[in-house]
Design an enzyme around this catalytic site. Structure first.
Site, PDB file in Angstrom:
ATOM      1  CD  GLU A 193      15.032 -30.777 -47.262  1.00 14.36           C
ATOM      2  OE1 GLU A 193      15.500 -31.100 -48.370  1.00 14.36           O
ATOM      3  OE2 GLU A 193      14.789 -31.591 -46.365  1.00 14.36           O
ATOM      4  CG  LEU A 243      22.525 -40.863 -46.000  1.00 12.15           C
ATOM      5  CD1 LEU A 243      21.915 -42.101 -46.633  1.00 12.15           C
ATOM      6  CD2 LEU A 243      21.450 -40.083 -45.248  1.00 12.15           C
ATOM      7  CG  HIS A 275      16.906 -34.352 -39.482  1.00 14.39           C
ATOM      8  ND1 HIS A 275      17.482 -35.565 -39.786  1.00 14.39           N
ATOM      9  CD2 HIS A 275      15.726 -34.630 -38.859  1.00 14.39           C
ATOM     10  CE1 HIS A 275      16.689 -36.534 -39.350  1.00 14.39           C
ATOM     11  NE2 HIS A 275      15.618 -35.995 -38.796  1.00 14.39           N
ATOM     12  CG  ASN A 283      22.720 -32.515 -41.192  1.00 14.08           C
ATOM     13  OD1 ASN A 283      22.811 -32.823 -42.372  1.00 14.08           O
ATOM     14  ND2 ASN A 283      21.936 -33.176 -40.341  1.00 14.08           N
ATOM     15  CG  LEU A 308      28.494 -40.050 -36.267  1.00 15.60           C
ATOM     16  CD1 LEU A 308      27.248 -39.251 -35.894  1.00 15.60           C
ATOM     17  CD2 LEU A 308      28.758 -41.135 -35.230  1.00 15.60           C
ATOM     18  CB  ILE A 309      30.593 -35.443 -38.901  1.00 17.87           C
ATOM     19  CG1 ILE A 309      29.544 -35.077 -39.959  1.00 17.87           C
ATOM     20  CG2 ILE A 309      31.882 -34.635 -39.092  1.00 17.87           C
ATOM     21  CD1 ILE A 309      29.944 -35.445 -41.377  1.00 17.87           C
ATOM     22  CG  ASP A 318      20.045 -36.000 -37.059  1.00 17.10           C
ATOM     23  OD1 ASP A 318      19.484 -37.091 -37.250  1.00 17.10           O
ATOM     24  OD2 ASP A 318      20.653 -35.363 -37.946  1.00 17.10           O
ATOM     25  N   GLY A 344      21.045 -35.005 -54.434  1.00 19.80           N
ATOM     26  CA  GLY A 344      21.773 -33.750 -54.559  1.00 19.80           C
ATOM     27  C   GLY A 344      20.933 -32.558 -54.989  1.00 19.80           C
TER      28      GLY A 344
END
Ligand code: GRF
Length: 189
Positions: A173, A84, A103, A101, A86-87, A144, A12
């Site tokens: 990030e 992690l 990556h 998202n 899949l939506i 992705d 997080g």
């Protein structure tokens, strides 16, 4: 005010960056954190940062429960910050072009099912890449594969370990993810 929900499965650190970055924002509110992993470090961070956190399991995630929670909280955007799973189609359909998202690689390189965290960094080193980076992209029902919004890269040295690669990525990030999302939410008014 636009309400954001952050999904996380792990430490997080990106979630923490978002909460700090938007703490005094009069435009974006980090309203809710959602997590699928009872051992995740993000749970402690949410407590410390005083942001409500919803812990859910796979059955809830596959049902309409999560979409209902998001809609009950007037969530406008869904941000995946180290999430992690899949939506599912029902969530993608409820938030068209409103799920983003991050990556830890330059998609389409090192993306897709199973390519997350250390697996990505190990593949970058194993492939002797001379550069890698981060990708911020819209989310669809495939891992992705959504439209790329932003990419930033860093050099990978022959001496770099997967941990070195991970650290270089996290710096980018933490620098870019909140800023990119802020611009996106403002532009998609
Ligand atoms: C980040 O490396 C991100 O690119 C990937 O998952 C990781 C999350 O790290 N999607 P943290 O939990 O935000 O520290």
């Amino acid at each position: 005010m636009k309400n954001l929900a952050l999904f996380a499965s792990g430490s997080g650190s990106n979630v923490e960056r978002f909460v700090e970055y938007f703490r005094d924002s009069d435009f974006i509110n980090i309203k809710l954190i959602l997590c699928n992993n009872p051992q995740a470090g993000v749970i402690e961070r949410a407590k410390r940062l005083n942001v409500p956190l919803v812990l859910f399991d796979r059955a809830q995630f596959k049902s309409d429960a999560i979409v209902e929670i998001l809609q009950d909280n007037q969530i406008d955007w869904v941000i995946l910050a180290g999430f992690l799973w899949l939506i599912p189609q029902n969530l993608v359909a409820a938030y068209p072009n409103r799920i983003v998202n991050i990556h830890p690689a330059l998609l389409p390189k090192f993306g897709g099912k199973g390519m997350y965290g250390h697996f990505v960094h190990e593949a970058v080193v194993a492939n002797q890449e001379t550069e890698s980076g981060i990708t911020i992209h819209y989310v669809n029902e495939h891992y992705d594969e959504g439209t790329v919004i932003f990419q930033a890269s860093y050099p990978v040295l022959p001496s770099d370990s997967p941990e070195d690669v991970a650290k270089k990525g996290q710096v980018l990030e933490h620098k870019h993810f909140p800023e990119v999302v802020e611009q996106l939410v403002k532009s998609e008014q």
